[in-house]
Motif scaffolding. Structure first.
Motif, mmCIF file in Angstrom:
data_model
loop_
_atom_site.group_PDB
_atom_site.id
_atom_site.type_symbol
_atom_site.label_atom_id
_atom_site.label_comp_id
_atom_site.label_asym_id
_atom_site.label_seq_id
_atom_site.Cartn_x
_atom_site.Cartn_y
_atom_site.Cartn_z
ATOM 1 N N GLU A 1 3.943 6.143 -5.238
ATOM 2 C CA GLU A 1 4.012 6.266 -6.693
ATOM 3 C C GLU A 1 3.078 7.392 -7.160
ATOM 4 O O GLU A 1 3.373 8.089 -8.138
ATOM 5 C CB GLU A 1 3.593 4.945 -7.360
ATOM 6 C CG GLU A 1 4.736 4.015 -7.614
ATOM 7 C CD GLU A 1 4.368 2.911 -8.595
ATOM 8 O OE1 GLU A 1 5.231 2.547 -9.416
ATOM 9 O OE2 GLU A 1 3.233 2.415 -8.530
ATOM 10 N N ASP A 2 1.976 7.534 -6.444
ATOM 11 C CA ASP A 2 1.005 8.578 -6.792
ATOM 12 C C ASP A 2 0.357 9.049 -5.500
ATOM 13 O O ASP A 2 -0.574 8.430 -4.990
ATOM 14 C CB ASP A 2 -0.051 8.014 -7.749
ATOM 15 C CG ASP A 2 -1.076 9.079 -8.162
ATOM 16 O OD1 ASP A 2 -0.939 10.248 -7.740
ATOM 17 O OD2 ASP A 2 -2.011 8.718 -8.902
ATOM 18 N N MET A 3 0.852 10.165 -4.972
ATOM 19 C CA MET A 3 0.405 10.631 -3.661
ATOM 20 C C MET A 3 -1.002 11.208 -3.677
ATOM 21 O O MET A 3 -1.540 11.559 -2.626
ATOM 22 C CB MET A 3 1.389 11.662 -3.109
ATOM 23 C CG MET A 3 2.761 11.069 -2.803
ATOM 24 S SD MET A 3 3.897 12.261 -2.051
ATOM 25 C CE MET A 3 3.131 12.524 -0.455
ATOM 26 N N THR A 4 -1.610 11.252 -4.836
ATOM 27 C CA THR A 4 -3.018 11.670 -4.872
ATOM 28 C C THR A 4 -3.925 10.540 -4.389
ATOM 29 O O THR A 4 -5.072 10.793 -4.009
ATOM 30 C CB THR A 4 -3.427 12.082 -6.300
ATOM 31 O OG1 THR A 4 -3.315 10.953 -7.175
ATOM 32 C CG2 THR A 4 -2.540 13.216 -6.809
ATOM 33 N N GLN A 5 -3.412 9.335 -4.383
ATOM 34 C CA GLN A 5 -4.202 8.180 -3.926
ATOM 35 C C GLN A 5 -4.051 8.036 -2.407
ATOM 36 O O GLN A 5 -3.446 7.091 -1.908
ATOM 37 C CB GLN A 5 -3.755 6.898 -4.637
ATOM 38 C CG GLN A 5 -3.880 6.990 -6.154
ATOM 39 C CD GLN A 5 -3.625 5.653 -6.824
ATOM 40 O OE1 GLN A 5 -4.344 4.691 -6.607
ATOM 41 N NE2 GLN A 5 -2.577 5.598 -7.634
ATOM 42 N N SER B 1 0.827 -1.217 0.000
ATOM 43 C CA SER B 1 0.000 0.000 0.000
ATOM 44 C C SER B 1 0.857 1.261 0.000
ATOM 45 O O SER B 1 0.562 2.238 -0.704
ATOM 46 C CB SER B 1 -0.929 -0.002 1.212
ATOM 47 O OG SER B 1 -1.846 -1.069 1.130
ATOM 48 N N LEU B 2 1.944 1.262 0.785
ATOM 49 C CA LEU B 2 2.840 2.426 0.815
ATOM 50 C C LEU B 2 3.504 2.638 -0.543
ATOM 51 O O LEU B 2 3.675 3.771 -1.004
ATOM 52 C CB LEU B 2 3.909 2.244 1.899
ATOM 53 C CG LEU B 2 3.446 2.391 3.342
ATOM 54 C CD1 LEU B 2 4.588 2.078 4.307
ATOM 55 C CD2 LEU B 2 2.905 3.797 3.613
ATOM 56 N N GLU C 1 -3.869 5.586 3.981
ATOM 57 C CA GLU C 1 -4.701 5.214 5.125
ATOM 58 C C GLU C 1 -4.794 3.693 5.248
ATOM 59 O O GLU C 1 -4.801 3.143 6.357
ATOM 60 C CB GLU C 1 -6.102 5.822 4.969
ATOM 61 C CG GLU C 1 -6.126 7.336 5.023
ATOM 62 C CD GLU C 1 -5.539 7.855 6.329
ATOM 63 O OE1 GLU C 1 -5.783 7.248 7.383
ATOM 64 O OE2 GLU C 1 -4.812 8.872 6.289
ATOM 65 N N GLN C 2 -4.854 3.043 4.126
ATOM 66 C CA GLN C 2 -4.902 1.584 4.115
ATOM 67 C C GLN C 2 -3.618 0.991 4.684
ATOM 68 O O GLN C 2 -3.646 0.030 5.455
ATOM 69 C CB GLN C 2 -5.117 1.098 2.676
ATOM 70 C CG GLN C 2 -5.411 -0.384 2.547
ATOM 71 C CD GLN C 2 -5.621 -0.780 1.101
ATOM 72 O OE1 GLN C 2 -4.678 -0.838 0.318
ATOM 73 N NE2 GLN C 2 -6.867 -1.028 0.736
#
Length: 346
Positions: free
Chosen positions: A260-264, A254-255, A269-270
């Protein structure tokens, strides 16, 4: 009837059964004597009638029971002989080596006990395999010291010495299926040589929990996320391992996706949720791995620098792909945005 016509042995004087007590063959039937009157019957009849009750006298069952008892007695004696032979085999294989003199003694005992050679071979192989498994499950003092030295090199970030000593750990991993050896071998391999780790995994001939676990990390470091996710399903089959172990791997995945895309932000949180689940229970030898993940899951670079020396092998090798993604994400975040330039109109 004095003698059995089949085996020729003399029968007991009071023998009244239809089968020979020595060879088990059927004896000739003698003519029955009438004990008086047309309605009389002899005890040799199969059935005797008493009023409305039918009483069955089965001489064959009596003889069968005698034969079965003899067979049971023979089996017990045979099992005792096999146990004697197995005991000597265990003494012979105590040092994992059979000398020519020991082999001669085993053969002599086999002949004395009257054990079939095929049975003897089977017993010897069973004892040998059990002894081999026992030796593979325990490190001798010399090997244990060597393992501790190699692990210490990794903990202290002495990578050059670790690479030089790694062949010793590799040799141990081939011989000893000890959990501690397998854990550290595949941990270090995934950190130092992820491609070799992946190649060994893809060419494996049996399942090894720690090989699968650390190959997940190797795939992550190589950017092969789809293959890493396939391992998660495989790890579910190892029900003897804590679920927290898988939660820690899920944290890594998840990290990686988040950085890779900090908009996600959902993935961040996951990751925190997985890390919290993993903290409730994971294998003891994953303690440093879990601590390294906790540091990486924070946005504070100062903490990362403060503990760099303590977790250098994890940050620089085992979790290098994750650390790189995190650094690049933070770098892009602090860089000033380029001003939007209007296109020139000609």
């Amino acid at each position: 009837m004095k003698f059995c016509p089949t085996c020729g042995k003399e029968l007991p004087s009071d023998w009244q059964y239809p089968f020979c007590p020595f060879c088990g063959n059927k004896l000739p039937i003698l003519p029955e004597k009438n004990m008086g009157g047309s309605n009389s019957f002899s005890l040799g009849d199969a059935n005797a009638i008493a009023g409305d009750m039918k009483v069955t006298i089965d001489s064959h069952n009596t003889v069968t029971n005698i034969v079965n008892e003899r067979q049971k007695h023979w089996e017990e004696i045979h099992q005792e002989k096999l146990a004697q032979y197995k005991l000597l085999c265990e003494q012979v294989y105590e040092d994992s080596v059979m000398t020519s003199e020991e082999a001669r003694q085993l053969e002599s005992l086999r002949i004395t006990l009257g054990i079939d050679s095929a049975e003897a071979d089977q017993i010897r192989e069973q004892v040998r395999q059990l002894r081999l498994q026992h030796s593979q499950s325990q490190l001798n003092p010399v090997q244990r010291v060597s393992l501790q030295q190699i692990v210490s090199m990794a903990v202290n970030g002495k990578t050059d010495l670790l690479k030089h000593s790694f062949p010793r750990l590799e040799a141990m991993a081939e011989k000893y299926m000890v959990d501690e050896v397998q854990f550290n071998y595949y941990l270090i391999l995934a950190g130092l040589n992820p491609r070799k780790c992946v190649k060994l995994y893809e060419n494996r001939t049996n399942d090894n929990y720690w090989q699968s676990f650390w190959t997940y990390i190797a795939y992550q470091n190589l950017g092969e996320l789809d293959k890493a996710q396939l391992i998660m399903a495989e790890l579910e089959a190892f029900t003897d391992k804590p679920f927290g172990n898988m939660a820690l791997l899920a944290t890594v995945g998840s990290l990686y996706t988040y950085w890779e895309d900090m908009t996600q932000t959902d993935f961040f949180e996951q990751a925190r949720m997985f890390l919290e689940q993993g903290a409730d229970g994971f294998s003891d030898n994953l303690d440093r791995f879990a601590q390294a993940l906790m540091l990486l899951a924070e946005d504070n670079d100062d903490d990362l620098k403060q503990y760099q020396a303590d977790f250098s092998f994890y940050f620089d090798h085992v979790l290098s792909g994750l650390v790189y993604k995190r650094k690049m994400a933070n770098l892009y975040r602090i860089l000033p945005k380029m001003p939007k330039i209007e296109p020139l109109i000609m």
